[in-house]
Every structure is written in structure tokens, then in C-alpha cells.
Enzyme design. Structure first.
Site, short mmCIF file in Angstrom:
data_model
loop_
_atom_site.label_atom_id
_atom_site.label_comp_id
_atom_site.label_asym_id
_atom_site.label_seq_id
_atom_site.Cartn_x
_atom_site.Cartn_y
_atom_site.Cartn_z
N ASP A 99 48.08 -12.08 25.16
CA ASP A 99 48.67 -12.58 23.92
C ASP A 99 50.11 -12.07 23.87
O ASP A 99 50.35 -10.87 23.77
CB ASP A 99 47.86 -12.09 22.72
CG ASP A 99 48.34 -12.67 21.39
OD1 ASP A 99 49.50 -13.13 21.32
OD2 ASP A 99 47.56 -12.65 20.43
N ARG A 157 56.71 -1.27 9.28
CA ARG A 157 57.15 -1.86 10.55
C ARG A 157 58.55 -2.43 10.39
O ARG A 157 58.81 -3.23 9.48
CB ARG A 157 56.16 -2.95 10.96
CG ARG A 157 56.24 -3.39 12.39
CD ARG A 157 55.10 -4.32 12.74
NE ARG A 157 55.22 -5.62 12.06
CZ ARG A 157 54.59 -6.72 12.43
NH1 ARG A 157 53.76 -6.69 13.46
NH2 ARG A 157 54.74 -7.85 11.78
N TYR A 188 56.79 -18.76 15.84
CA TYR A 188 57.48 -18.49 14.58
C TYR A 188 58.06 -17.08 14.47
O TYR A 188 58.67 -16.75 13.47
CB TYR A 188 56.57 -18.75 13.38
CG TYR A 188 55.21 -18.09 13.43
CD1 TYR A 188 55.05 -16.76 13.06
CD2 TYR A 188 54.09 -18.81 13.82
CE1 TYR A 188 53.81 -16.16 13.10
CE2 TYR A 188 52.84 -18.22 13.87
CZ TYR A 188 52.70 -16.89 13.51
OH TYR A 188 51.47 -16.30 13.56
N LYS A 189 57.87 -16.26 15.49
CA LYS A 189 58.45 -14.91 15.45
C LYS A 189 59.81 -14.93 16.14
O LYS A 189 60.79 -15.41 15.58
CB LYS A 189 57.47 -13.92 16.09
CG LYS A 189 56.12 -13.83 15.37
CD LYS A 189 55.22 -12.82 16.03
CE LYS A 189 53.79 -12.87 15.49
NZ LYS A 189 53.71 -12.43 14.08
N PHE A 209 45.17 -7.35 17.69
CA PHE A 209 45.44 -8.21 16.54
C PHE A 209 44.13 -8.87 16.10
O PHE A 209 43.37 -9.38 16.93
CB PHE A 209 46.48 -9.28 16.87
CG PHE A 209 47.00 -9.97 15.64
CD1 PHE A 209 47.93 -9.35 14.83
CD2 PHE A 209 46.51 -11.21 15.26
CE1 PHE A 209 48.39 -9.96 13.68
CE2 PHE A 209 46.95 -11.83 14.11
CZ PHE A 209 47.90 -11.20 13.32
#
Length: 408
Positions: free
Chosen positions: A195, A367, A220-221, A126
Site C-alpha cells: 500500500d 501528525r 488525493y494525498k 492502516f
């Protein structure tokens, strides 16, 4: 077997956690497959924030730091997250953003390995993870080394201070073997920072079982804490006394309300704090974490696997030429399926026009996030049908879909 709508509805009827969908705000007519970017809103969050705003802030005012235990929220929420990632309650704290926590822990790890500067990672990790290594490299504190994932173990040597990896890859959903890579890094004296942004809240994570050193993750996911929700950080207890994080704000002080000039770090995980906790953001995160903890990671993961198997089969039937780049079979993967197409952006926009919200990642990845707390098998069937129709009709070629706009 070709999955049918009847099959999907039968699976939903038998789903032991199907009732939790009612606890999320899912707009009618929308199939939401982007919860691995921004989780849906738990219905209890609005009530919780209303309580914080009206009663705790409006009536309690500054007293609520004590009477409502605002001051304890980072530690309290960290303790709620801990069992969901295989950690102890005093090893996790909710604070700051994923990026800030990455900076703190990369810098701290480098300080714990004097004489070594190499931070090893993989290309395509990422971007924020790689950018933060580059920032420390520009200051002369780190040296970034990137190797392909299959060569990571061979690249570990006594120059490596830290191995920094995302547990579940954000594009493909491929999952690293945490225990194996951590052991390989320890064999050469390096630390490991994981991560968990695309893992926590959706798939089993066992930090202590894998002897992990450090970890970060976002709120927030899959934890459904809201846009820009506070993140969390993990430091194994064996490292806490030696850890020196660089952002030594007042809340990381051993006695923040003594207001002395000299800095003394807090004795445990609270030394990862920086400034004043964002109470509204933490309150929303707490509601999301509470709900995920109530459902349970094992049940969420079991449903995630079933959803992805169903969706993969449905897409293979309706769009057989669309290549899936996520791992197949029973092997480890995150709660998503990713497909490659040169016009993935336009296809995503055409799907959104049909009420199916996927995600797009440059340059060519479509995705499909499967948040098992609220996604149904029927949603997966409708998404596969819509994708098949979009590809067959060529509607993605319309200018309104091909014109690029900012996407998150």
C-alpha cells in the site's frame, strides 16, 4: 544550531523547487501541514475541469469518450504514475478507490496461491487494509495473521499466501524495506501487496527494483487529485496473465463493447478495471500527477528530508519534552513528522485556531505532513513557533478545543 526565521527564509530562497508553490491554492495566512491526508488544490485543476465540463462534456457529449480519449484515461494516468513508483507504463492503471483495489488484489493473490489462506500484516496497519482482510476472512477465503513489524520475516512460512503492508506507516512515517521483505516473502512462496498511499508522490518507490508483485495507492494525498480522487493499482507484468480479479465489471472485459454474455478478461493491466471510469475525478487527478511528475520525485524527496530536519530541530528547541515517534537521522521515513501527546486532539484544534493545520490520529498522535511541492521552510518555522506557544500557554485546554468533533 537553533533554526531561526532568517534561516528558514534563506533556505526558501535557495530552494530549487520553491516556484511550484505558486501553482497551488494555499489560503493566505494558512500553514497547511495536512497534505498527507488531502493534498492542496493545483491551480490548473479548475481550468482543466472547466475544459472537461464545458467543451468535452458540454459540446462533445458522448463523442468525447473517443474524441477526448476519456476511454483511455485510466491507462494514460496509470502510465504517468508508473515512473514515479518504479514501474512500467503497462503495469499501472488509475481506477476505483484504494479500498476497492485492495479488495481486488487481496482476493486475486489468494486465488494465485491455492491451498494457502493466511494474509500476514502488522497490528496498527492502516485500518482499511486490515478490515478488507477481515471481510474476506468472514467469507472463508482468508485467515488474518498480525505480528509486530520486527517479527514479520520470522512469521513468513508456507501457510502465508500474501504479505500485505503499508510502505510508509500512516501514523509514524516509518518506512518498510520493500526489497528485503518482498524477497523474504518470495522465499516461502508468498506474494506481497504494498500500500503506497503515504509514499507515492513524495518519496522514491522502486516496485520493479524490489521485485514487487502488487501495489495500490491513492490519488488525493501527495498527487493532489482532490477529495475522493481515484486511486491506482499495480500488477507486475509477470503476474498479469494469471491474475483473476473478482470484480469482473464490463470495463475489465477483453471486448467491453461487444456486449457478449460470457466474460473474458482483458489481456493486460486493464483487467483491473471494473465499471465506467469517473471522468471528472480522473481529470483532476491527471492534473495533480502531471505537476508532481514535472517537479520530480528526487527533488521532492530531497526537499522533504530538508524540511523534516528543519522542523524537527525547531520543535526540539521550542517543545523539547514533546516526543517525536518518527524515525530519526538518515534512515528511511515518509514525508511527515509525528508527535505523541495525551491531548494531541486538543493541541491540533488549538493550532488550527492559529492558522496552522496539522492532522490528528487516535489516540494521541499529532501528525505534521510535509508536502514538499508547496510547503516552505518558513511554514515549518511558524508551525514550530505556534506549537511551542500552544503548549506553553495551555490554551489547548479550552473547551472549544477539547470537545471532540469528527475528523478525517
Amino acid at each position: 544550531m537553533i533554526p531561526s526565521l532568517a534561516d528558514a527564509r534563506a533556505l526558501d530562497a535557495a530552494d530549487p523547487i520553491a516556484g511550484y508553490r505558486k501553482q497551488f491554492a494555499i489560503p493566505p495566512g494558512v500553514v497547511y501541514l495536512d497534505g498527507n491526508s488531502l493534498g492542496a488544490l493545483p491551480l490548473g485543476t479548475a481550468a482543466r475541469l472547466g475544459e472537461v465540463i464545458r467543451r468535452e462534456w458540454g459540446e462533445g457529449l458522448v463523442r468525447s469518450w473517443n474524441s477526448a480519449d476519456w476511454i483511455g484515461m485510466p491507462r494514460r494516468i496509470g502510465a504517468m504514475i508508473a515512473p514515479l513508483i518504479g514501474a512500467q507504463a503497462d503495469e499501472v492503471i488509475a481506477c476505483d478507490s484504494t479500498s476497492v483495489n485492495l479488495f481486488k488484489l487481496i482476493a486475486a493473490a489468494l486465488a494465485m496461491r491455492p491451498g494457502r489462506k493466511v494474509v500476514l500484516s502488522e497490528p496498527g496497519n492502516f485500518p482499511t487494509d486490515l478490515y478488507l482482510i477481515a471481510g474476506l476472512e468472514a467469507q472463508g477465503l482468508a485467515a488474518k495473521r498480525l505480528v509486530e513489524r520486527e517479527a514479520l520475516e520470522a512469521a513468513l512460512d508456507d501457510s502465508v499466501a500474501l504479505l500485505l503492508l503499508t510502505h510508509v506507516h500512516y501514523k509514524t512515517g516509518a518506512m518498510h524495506n520493500m526489497a528485503k521483505l518482498t524477497r523474504a516473502a518470495h522465499d516461502v512462496g508468498a506474494l506481497v501487496l504494498w500500500d503506497l498511499s503515504h509514499s507515492a508522490g513524495a518519496v522514491p518507490v522502486d516496485l520493479n527494483g524490489g521485485n514487487a508483485d502488487l501495489a495500490v495507492g491513492c490519488g488525493y494525498k501527495y498527487f493532489n487529485g482532490g477529495p475522493g480522487a481515484p486511486a491506482f493499482a499495480f500488477v507486475a507484468k509477470r503476474h498479469q496473465a494469471a491474475l483473476q480479479q473478482p470484480l469482473t465489471g464490463w470495463m475489465s472485459h477483453a471486448a467491453p463493447f461487444a456486449f457478449v454474455d460470457d466474460y473474458t478478461p482483458a489481456p493486460g493491466i486493464e483487467r483491473l478495471l471494473t465499471g465506467t471510469p469517473p471522468i471528472l475525478g480522473l481529470a483532476a487527478l491527471e492534473e495533480g500527477v502531471r505537476l508532481i511528475a514535472e517537479i520530480g520525485i528526487e527533488r521532492l524527496h530531497a526537499k522533504s528530508r530538508a524540511l523534516s530536519d528543519f522542523l524537527r530541530a525547531a520543535i526540539a528547541q521550542g517543545a523539547p519534552d514533546l516526543p517525536c515517534i518518527s524515525p530519526e537521522g538518515p534512515g528511511p521515513r515518509g514525508s511527515q513528522l509525528s508527535y505523541r501527546h495525551p491531548e494531541a486532539y486538543a493541541i491540533a484544534q488549538a493550532l488550527i485556531g492559529r492558522g496552522v493545520i496539522p492532522d490528528f490520529r487516535e489516540p494521541d498522535v499529532l501528525r505534521l505532513g510535509l508536502s514538499p511541492a508547496y510547503i516552505r521552510f518558513e511554514d515549518c518555522w511558524h508551525a514550530a513557533q505556534a506549537l511551542s506557544e500552544v503548549l506553553a500557554s495551555g490554551e489547548w485546554e479550552r473547551e472549544e478545543f477539547t470537545t471532540r468533533r469528527a475528523v478525517t
